[in-house]
Write a protein that holds these residues in place. Structure first.
Motif, PDB file in Angstrom:
ATOM      1  N   ARG A 112       4.258 -54.348 -49.410  1.00 56.70           N
ATOM      2  CA  ARG A 112       5.042 -55.525 -49.815  1.00 56.70           C
ATOM      3  C   ARG A 112       4.652 -56.785 -49.067  1.00 56.70           C
ATOM      4  O   ARG A 112       5.504 -57.629 -48.765  1.00 56.70           O
ATOM      5  N   PRO A 117      -5.036 -55.853 -49.640  1.00 59.38           N
ATOM      6  CA  PRO A 117      -5.736 -55.198 -48.542  1.00 59.38           C
ATOM      7  C   PRO A 117      -5.641 -53.673 -48.621  1.00 59.38           C
ATOM      8  O   PRO A 117      -6.461 -52.974 -48.030  1.00 59.38           O
ATOM      9  N   ASN A 118      -4.644 -53.175 -49.325  1.00 58.42           N
ATOM     10  CA  ASN A 118      -4.456 -51.722 -49.393  1.00 58.42           C
ATOM     11  C   ASN A 118      -4.971 -51.107 -50.677  1.00 58.42           C
ATOM     12  O   ASN A 118      -4.750 -49.935 -50.920  1.00 58.42           O
ATOM     13  N   THR A 122       9.793 -55.833 -45.407  1.00 53.67           N
ATOM     14  CA  THR A 122      10.328 -54.674 -44.685  1.00 53.67           C
ATOM     15  C   THR A 122      10.696 -53.594 -45.707  1.00 53.67           C
ATOM     16  O   THR A 122      10.475 -53.770 -46.900  1.00 53.67           O
ATOM     17  N   TRP A 123      11.259 -52.502 -45.240  1.00 56.54           N
ATOM     18  CA  TRP A 123      11.361 -51.345 -46.119  1.00 56.54           C
ATOM     19  C   TRP A 123      12.724 -51.065 -46.727  1.00 56.54           C
ATOM     20  O   TRP A 123      12.838 -50.191 -47.569  1.00 56.54           O
ATOM     21  N   TYR A 181     -12.639 -47.750 -42.371  1.00 53.34           N
ATOM     22  CA  TYR A 181     -12.169 -48.338 -43.628  1.00 53.34           C
ATOM     23  C   TYR A 181     -13.190 -49.323 -44.183  1.00 53.34           C
ATOM     24  O   TYR A 181     -13.563 -49.267 -45.351  1.00 53.34           O
ATOM     25  N   ARG A 182     -13.632 -50.256 -43.348  1.00 54.56           N
ATOM     26  CA  ARG A 182     -14.657 -51.231 -43.769  1.00 54.56           C
ATOM     27  C   ARG A 182     -15.628 -51.452 -42.628  1.00 54.56           C
ATOM     28  O   ARG A 182     -15.407 -52.310 -41.778  1.00 54.56           O
ATOM     29  N   SER A 190      -4.558 -53.405 -40.321  1.00 56.22           N
ATOM     30  CA  SER A 190      -3.295 -53.117 -41.006  1.00 56.22           C
ATOM     31  C   SER A 190      -3.506 -52.200 -42.191  1.00 56.22           C
ATOM     32  O   SER A 190      -2.790 -51.212 -42.373  1.00 56.22           O
ATOM     33  N   ALA A 191      -4.484 -52.560 -43.016  1.00 56.99           N
ATOM     34  CA  ALA A 191      -4.725 -51.761 -44.216  1.00 56.99           C
ATOM     35  C   ALA A 191      -5.284 -50.395 -43.848  1.00 56.99           C
ATOM     36  O   ALA A 191      -4.943 -49.386 -44.467  1.00 56.99           O
ATOM     37  N   VAL A 229      -2.605 -47.679 -42.642  1.00 53.80           N
ATOM     38  CA  VAL A 229      -1.705 -47.075 -43.616  1.00 53.80           C
ATOM     39  C   VAL A 229      -2.399 -46.038 -44.490  1.00 53.80           C
ATOM     40  O   VAL A 229      -1.760 -45.366 -45.287  1.00 53.80           O
ATOM     41  N   ARG A 230      -3.727 -45.937 -44.355  1.00 53.34           N
ATOM     42  CA  ARG A 230      -4.399 -44.824 -45.049  1.00 53.34           C
ATOM     43  C   ARG A 230      -4.070 -43.517 -44.345  1.00 53.34           C
ATOM     44  O   ARG A 230      -4.107 -42.455 -44.933  1.00 53.34           O
ATOM     45  N   PRO A 272       1.607 -43.664 -44.704  1.00 50.30           N
ATOM     46  CA  PRO A 272       1.912 -44.849 -45.495  1.00 50.30           C
ATOM     47  C   PRO A 272       2.956 -45.820 -44.907  1.00 50.30           C
ATOM     48  O   PRO A 272       2.926 -46.989 -45.209  1.00 50.30           O
ATOM     49  N   ASN A 326       5.532 -41.239 -41.990  1.00 45.18           N
ATOM     50  CA  ASN A 326       5.811 -40.978 -43.394  1.00 45.18           C
ATOM     51  C   ASN A 326       7.310 -41.087 -43.593  1.00 45.18           C
ATOM     52  O   ASN A 326       8.083 -40.296 -43.066  1.00 45.18           O
ATOM     53  N   ARG A 327       7.715 -42.108 -44.354  1.00 44.25           N
ATOM     54  CA  ARG A 327       9.158 -42.359 -44.459  1.00 44.25           C
ATOM     55  C   ARG A 327       9.889 -41.230 -45.177  1.00 44.25           C
ATOM     56  O   ARG A 327      11.100 -41.165 -45.188  1.00 44.25           O
ATOM     57  N   ARG A 328       9.110 -40.331 -45.815  1.00 47.06           N
ATOM     58  CA  ARG A 328       9.759 -39.213 -46.498  1.00 47.06           C
ATOM     59  C   ARG A 328       9.970 -38.018 -45.555  1.00 47.06           C
ATOM     60  O   ARG A 328      10.405 -36.967 -45.990  1.00 47.06           O
TER      61      ARG A 328
END
Ligand SMILES: Cc1cc2nc3c(=O)[nH]c(=O)nc-3n(C[C@H](O)[C@H](O)[C@H](O)COP(=O)(O)OP(=O)(O)OC[C@H]3O[C@@H](n4cnc5c(N)ncnc54)[C@H](O)[C@@H]3O)c2cc1C
Ligand code: SF4
Ligand code: SF4
Lengths: 474, 484
Positions: A29, A89-90, B35-36, B264-265, B328-329, B332-333, B336, B386-388
């Motif tokens: 987000r 970015p993701n 935020t979440w 990642y890159r 950041s990106a 999260v790989r 999440p 993992n928020r789950r």
């Protein structure tokens, strides 16, 4: 290349839950995508932004939101231009989530019946014989000025009016009663698909993918592309039996139609056996490159499709990848090795509208600049948002005319700000849409809209006098 | 506090029916920020002028409807999330004013203007607006002022607060204030400009800002220093602070962030190590930049850097910063859900904070990575989870708790730039005593006696519970655990 609807369809067969949860979790987000989204740019409402679409799709898929006309509107107005994917970015597959949510059964009764203009087009492009009639049909339309009639009937039959608006951007069609005399009509264009004069051993054969709409209404662009390849010293093989790429069907959710078109094309090109399959329509190219994932679940075709997709290259990407002919050996089409044909600067100020599926799906951005810099004698100027969709987006302009026109008008303001004489595109839909934009902006006669291959060929092709003298320019 | 049909009718009269939304789909689209934990508003309204904001706030004050101002919704503390319901006030259409005046070196900017658009407008006139939150392509000037946003360049150039000369603010009852002005010096009356800067939308709605611009520094270059020990990198930060010159940016990456970013890159550079410092210097010409780079290289080596790389050209500098931007990106790989904290310590305590973060990671078994604006002590400890997975989230909560304690024990602060919002208010009383909180409450009451603006946010929740509309709502959820 997994962004298209084909990938979605492949994924849904095994149950959608894990797929969408993973995709949804990827979105943090951050809204880095918002500024690139044309619909958000015009409407300024979060629901029409990529992040909004992801979150609304997520709420629908998780059952927190009931499908209703408003959520349909948020999702259905997505152009599938994939600009958000480039910005994210993701690498969140926004359009995949949008399509998954739109596939929810509850949306079916809400969805508007597919627009008639759209249905007509889908049906027409799938059949070779209707395509064969398209050119003469369009000639008649232009001769009888049916466009005006259609526009005036527009208040009663709106789909006819939107079709007419777009058709106004078509090039003049040749008369079917006067068989085309290539020599007179377009002096510099040799007969299509003629082999290069001196095909080089080991130079890499290419075959050309013509595309349905592209070949039917922009045949000159295909000819120019083929001439450029020949001028580069390549042998261009023909691939009879090829047809529509299936992109429009795929984006309308008619996956099985698209798959059978894919099989037909793969077979046609396998027979021709080229090293590269070159094409000049950014949207078609993107779809051809997705055949691998489209047919991934088909044991008989999966590896053939993947092999085919790996050979597909856009004309500008392909040409820019060739070495510049070095020194005096590089004389146009007679060069010893395949090389980039040399351009002569034209007295033009040029700007580029990156076609979405070329830049955001195929990742081709710099080749157009490389090729056009030597052509633009009065400078190559960038648009403020060169990679933002013009609103054409397949059949979007027929389905969502009002929003598409708002996006187009914003684009034309950008075009004006560059002071360019020529806007270069890389896809037939974009050309049509931008020509409409030029007319709406009152720029007719001042600004031309051309495919990159057309402009390049203008700057490469031998001039009349050189041709008479038998020489050719490199 | 349900919104009445009469109130909605009043809104529609005010801004037109097409800018008032109550459809459930619209409410989902305005239920979150970066935020979440989303929360649904009762209605969303878009405004396009100060006049509309003023009339709307008068209406809302009278009806006692909570109003949640929202810029671009990129906030990292939940400030724009309409917890407790009420109205989301979308301010992104206040974007029509953007004038740059080179004569006074100021810009006058509507609150809805995107920060990057201001950067570009200033650059076009050879001027420079330094605050550069990483979200600058999306966030609004109004949101930046409301959060007093920072960014990497703030080490040398200061935060948003240092560039705000004047503000137009609408108070809860509809009164429009014009504060400050176009002059660098201005001591007429209380400095309410500073009060509203960083007030997180709880005191008034910012509609326009007059911002200070400075000349563009024409030359810049980047250094990368590699370490075999993260604490040595931390000690370098202290040494640079003492010896100078002041870098334009000084960012730290720990081993995990380098590794994930490179996977990642890949940058194509050999960056293996326990820690990486990325340092940017800028100045009037290349000689000055070269000299600064040489001196900083010397400091880095003196503090134990194994290797120092000075970017050969802009492209290589770009590749180095790409590593920082990819982190950041990249993380999260791994998992999440990313919990970004921005607890900040005095510069001299950066090495100790780094040691404590390592201990916290080990103690709670969480995936904690450190990368951020080390130069100003604003380390960004990030935890991915993992928020789950409730068990993991409980461990994350304990780790976050310890991070705040560590920062405060070292003389730091709960938040350097993201704000308190909803997420950190339950920790506020650890940093602020009863007297400070009472003073802040009095300020809030003076400007917003009905408590309609962002009720319950930015203040400690024991201070707001039971007050006014929406106050204290959602506290149970807030207490139940970390809201990543
Ligand atoms: C990827 C990412 C990177 C980030 N990097 C940084 C960084 O480097 N530095 C940094 O400081 N922050 C950073 N942030 C946080 C965030 O971008 C900033 O806090 C920004 O200032 C928020 O602006 P916004 O317009 O999105 O505000 P919103 O999120 O919409 O709102 C933030 C708060 O301000 C209030 N508000 C918004 N507009 C107004 C107004 N006009 N008047 C009154 N109140 C208002 C809201 O009520 C809310 O409390 C980052 C966020 C993300 C997602
Ligand atoms: S889709 Fe990508 S860019 Fe957009 S909000 Fe989500 S993570 Fe950010
Ligand atoms: S695909 Fe294009 S229209 Fe759709 S959300 Fe992404 S940027 Fe917007």
């Amino acid at each position: 290349m997994s962004g298209g609807r084909g990938a979605v369809a492949a994924g849904t067969t095994g149950g959608t839950t894990p797929l969408f949860e993973h995709d949804l979790d990827l979105c943090m987000r951050c809204s880095a995508c918002a500024a690139t989204c044309p619909t958000y740019g015009v409407l300024g409402h979060e629901g029409f932004s990529p992040r909004g679409r992801v979150q609304v799709a997520g709420a629908l898929l998780e059952g927190r939101l009931e499908p209703n006309p408003r959520s349909l509107e948020f999702l259905d107005t997505c152009l599938h231009c994939e600009a958000c994917r480039t910005a994210c970015p993701n690498d969140v597959p926004v359009t995949r989530l949008v399509d998954l949510a739109l596939d929810l059964p509850d949306f079916k009764p809400l969805g508007p019946a597919p627009n008639r203009a759209v249905r007509l087009m889908l049906w027409a492009v799938a059949h070779p014989w209707t395509l064969a009639l398209l050119r003469p049909g369009l000639w008649l339309w232009q001769r009888l000025r049916l466009g005006r009639l259609a526009k005036s009937a527009g208040h009663r039959v709106p789909w006819l009016a939107s079709l007419a608006e777009v058709a106004a951007g078509l090039p003049p069609m040749p008369s079917p009663f006067r068989p085309a005399l290539p020599a007179r009509r377009a002096p510099a264009l040799p007969a299509p698909l003629a082999p290069a004069r001196r095909p080089q051993a080991g130079s890499g054969r290419v075959a050309f993918f013509l595309g349905c709409v592209q070949e039917a209404v922009f045949a000159e662009t295909n000819r120019a592309s083929i001439c450029l390849l020949q001028a580069a010293g390549l042998e261009v093989a023909s691939a009879p039996g090829q047809g529509c790429c299936g992109a429009l069907h795929l984006h309308q959710g008619r996956v099985n139609d698209a798959r059978s078109m894919a099989r037909r094309n793969i077979a046609a090109f396998e027979a021709a056996g080229p090293e590269w399959v070159v094409n000049s329509a950014g949207g078609c190219g993107a779809t051809l490159r997705e055949y691998g994932s489209l047919l991934a679940g088909d044991p008989e075709w999966a590896s053939r499709a993947a092999a085919f997709s790996s050979r597909v290259r856009d004309i500008s990407d392909f040409l820019a990848g060739l070495p510049l002919s070095g020194g005096e050996g590089g004389t146009g089409r007679d060069g010893p090795e395949p090389h980039r044909p040399r351009s002569t600067p034209l007295p033009l100020r040029v700007t580029i509208q990156d076609s979405c599926h070329l830049v955001h799906v195929q990742g081709v951005r710099s080749p157009l600049r490389t090729l056009l810099t030597p052509v633009a004698g009065r400078g190559l100027v960038e648009l403020p948002r060169p990679d933002q969709c013009c609103g054409s987006a397949g059949v979007y302009n027929l389905e969502r005319t009002e929003l598409a026109l708002a996006i187009l008008d914003r684009k034309m303001e950008d075009v004006k700000s560059t002071g360019a004489d020529v806007v270069v595109t890389a896809n037939p839909g974009c050309t049509l849409q931008l020509r409409l934009g030029v007319a709406r902006a009152g720029l007719t006669g001042q600004v031309r809209v051309l495919h990159v291959a057309d402009l390049l060929w203008e700057s490469v092709r031998p001039t009349e006098s050189e041709r008479k003298g038998g020489g050719s320019r490199g | 506090m349900t919104i009445t049909a009469g109130f909605l009718a009043g809104l529609r009269d005010l801004v037109g029916p097409q800018r008032v939304y109550t459809d459930p789909a619209d409410l989902v689209a305005y239920s979150y920020d970066a935020t979440w934990e989303p929360a649904s508003p009762d209605a969303v309204v878009r405004v396009a002028s100060t006049e509309e904001v003023s009339r709307l706030l008068a209406l809302a004050a009278e009806a006692e409807v909570p109003v949640h101002p929202r810029g671009a919704g990129t906030g990292l503390s939940g400030g724009a999330v309409p917890r407790g319901g009420g109205l989301v006030l979308a301010l992104n259409d206040l974007n029509r004013t953007l004038t740059v005046d080179p004569a006074d070196s100021v810009a006058v900017v509507g609150a809805g203007v995107i920060t990057l658009d201001l950067h570009r407008a200033a650059e076009a006139r050879g001027l420079f607006y330094p605050p550069d939150p990483a979200s600058l392509g999306a966030c609004t000037i109004g949101g930046n002022v409301a959060e007093n946003a920072g960014g990497p360049r703030c080490l040398k150039y200061g935060v948003t607060r240092d560039y705000v000369l004047g503000l137009e603010v609408v108070l809860a009852g509809g009164a429009v204030l014009h504060l400050g002005g176009r002059t660098l010096k201005n001591v007429t009356g209380y400095d309410l400009v500073r009060l509203f800067t960083g007030s997180e939308g709880t005191l008034g709605v910012i509609t326009e800002a007059t911002l200070r611009l400075i000349p563009q520094p024409p030359a810049r270059t980047t250094l990368a220093a590699l370490y075999d020990d993260l604490t040595l990198a931390g000690e370098t930060v202290v040494a640079i602070g003492q010896a100078g010159p002041v870098p334009a940016a000084l960012e730290i990456l720990d081993r995990a962030s380098i590794r994930y970013a490179e996977a990642y890159r890949p940058s194509g550079l050999d960056l293996a190590g326990e820690a990486l410092l990325l340092i940017e210097v800028d100045g009037p010409d290349s000689a000055s930049v070269h000299d600064q780079a040489r001196r900083l290289e010397h400091v880095c080596r003196g503090s134990g850097a194994r290797q120092v790389l000075v970017a050969e050209d802009a492209a290589q500098a770009g590749r180095l910063w790409q590593v920082r931007r990819s982190v950041s990106a990249a993380i999260v790989r791994l998992k999440p859900t990313k919990i970004s904290e921005d607890a900040t310590v005095p510069r001299s305590r950066v090495p100790e904070m780094i040691r404590r973060l390592a201990a916290i990671r080990a103690k709670h078994g969480v995936d904690l990575v450190v990368f951020g604006h080390a130069g100003d002590g604003n380390l960004h400890p990030n935890i991915v989870a993992n928020r789950r997975d409730p068990e993991e989230m409980a461990r994350v909560e304990r780790a976050v708790n310890d991070i705040f304690d560590a920062a405060l024990a070292l003389g730091g602060t709960l938040s350097g730039e993201h704000g308190i919002g909803l997420l950190k208010r339950r920790f506020l009383s650890r940093q602020l005593g009863p007297a400070e909180r009472a003073a802040m409450r009095a300020v809030k009451m003076a400007f917003d006696p009905g408590n309609i603006l962002n009720p319950g946010k930015a203040l400690a929740h024991d201070d707001v519970a039971g007050e006014g509309p929406g106050a204290g709502q959602g506290l149970a959820a807030d207490d139940a655990g970390v809201r990543p």
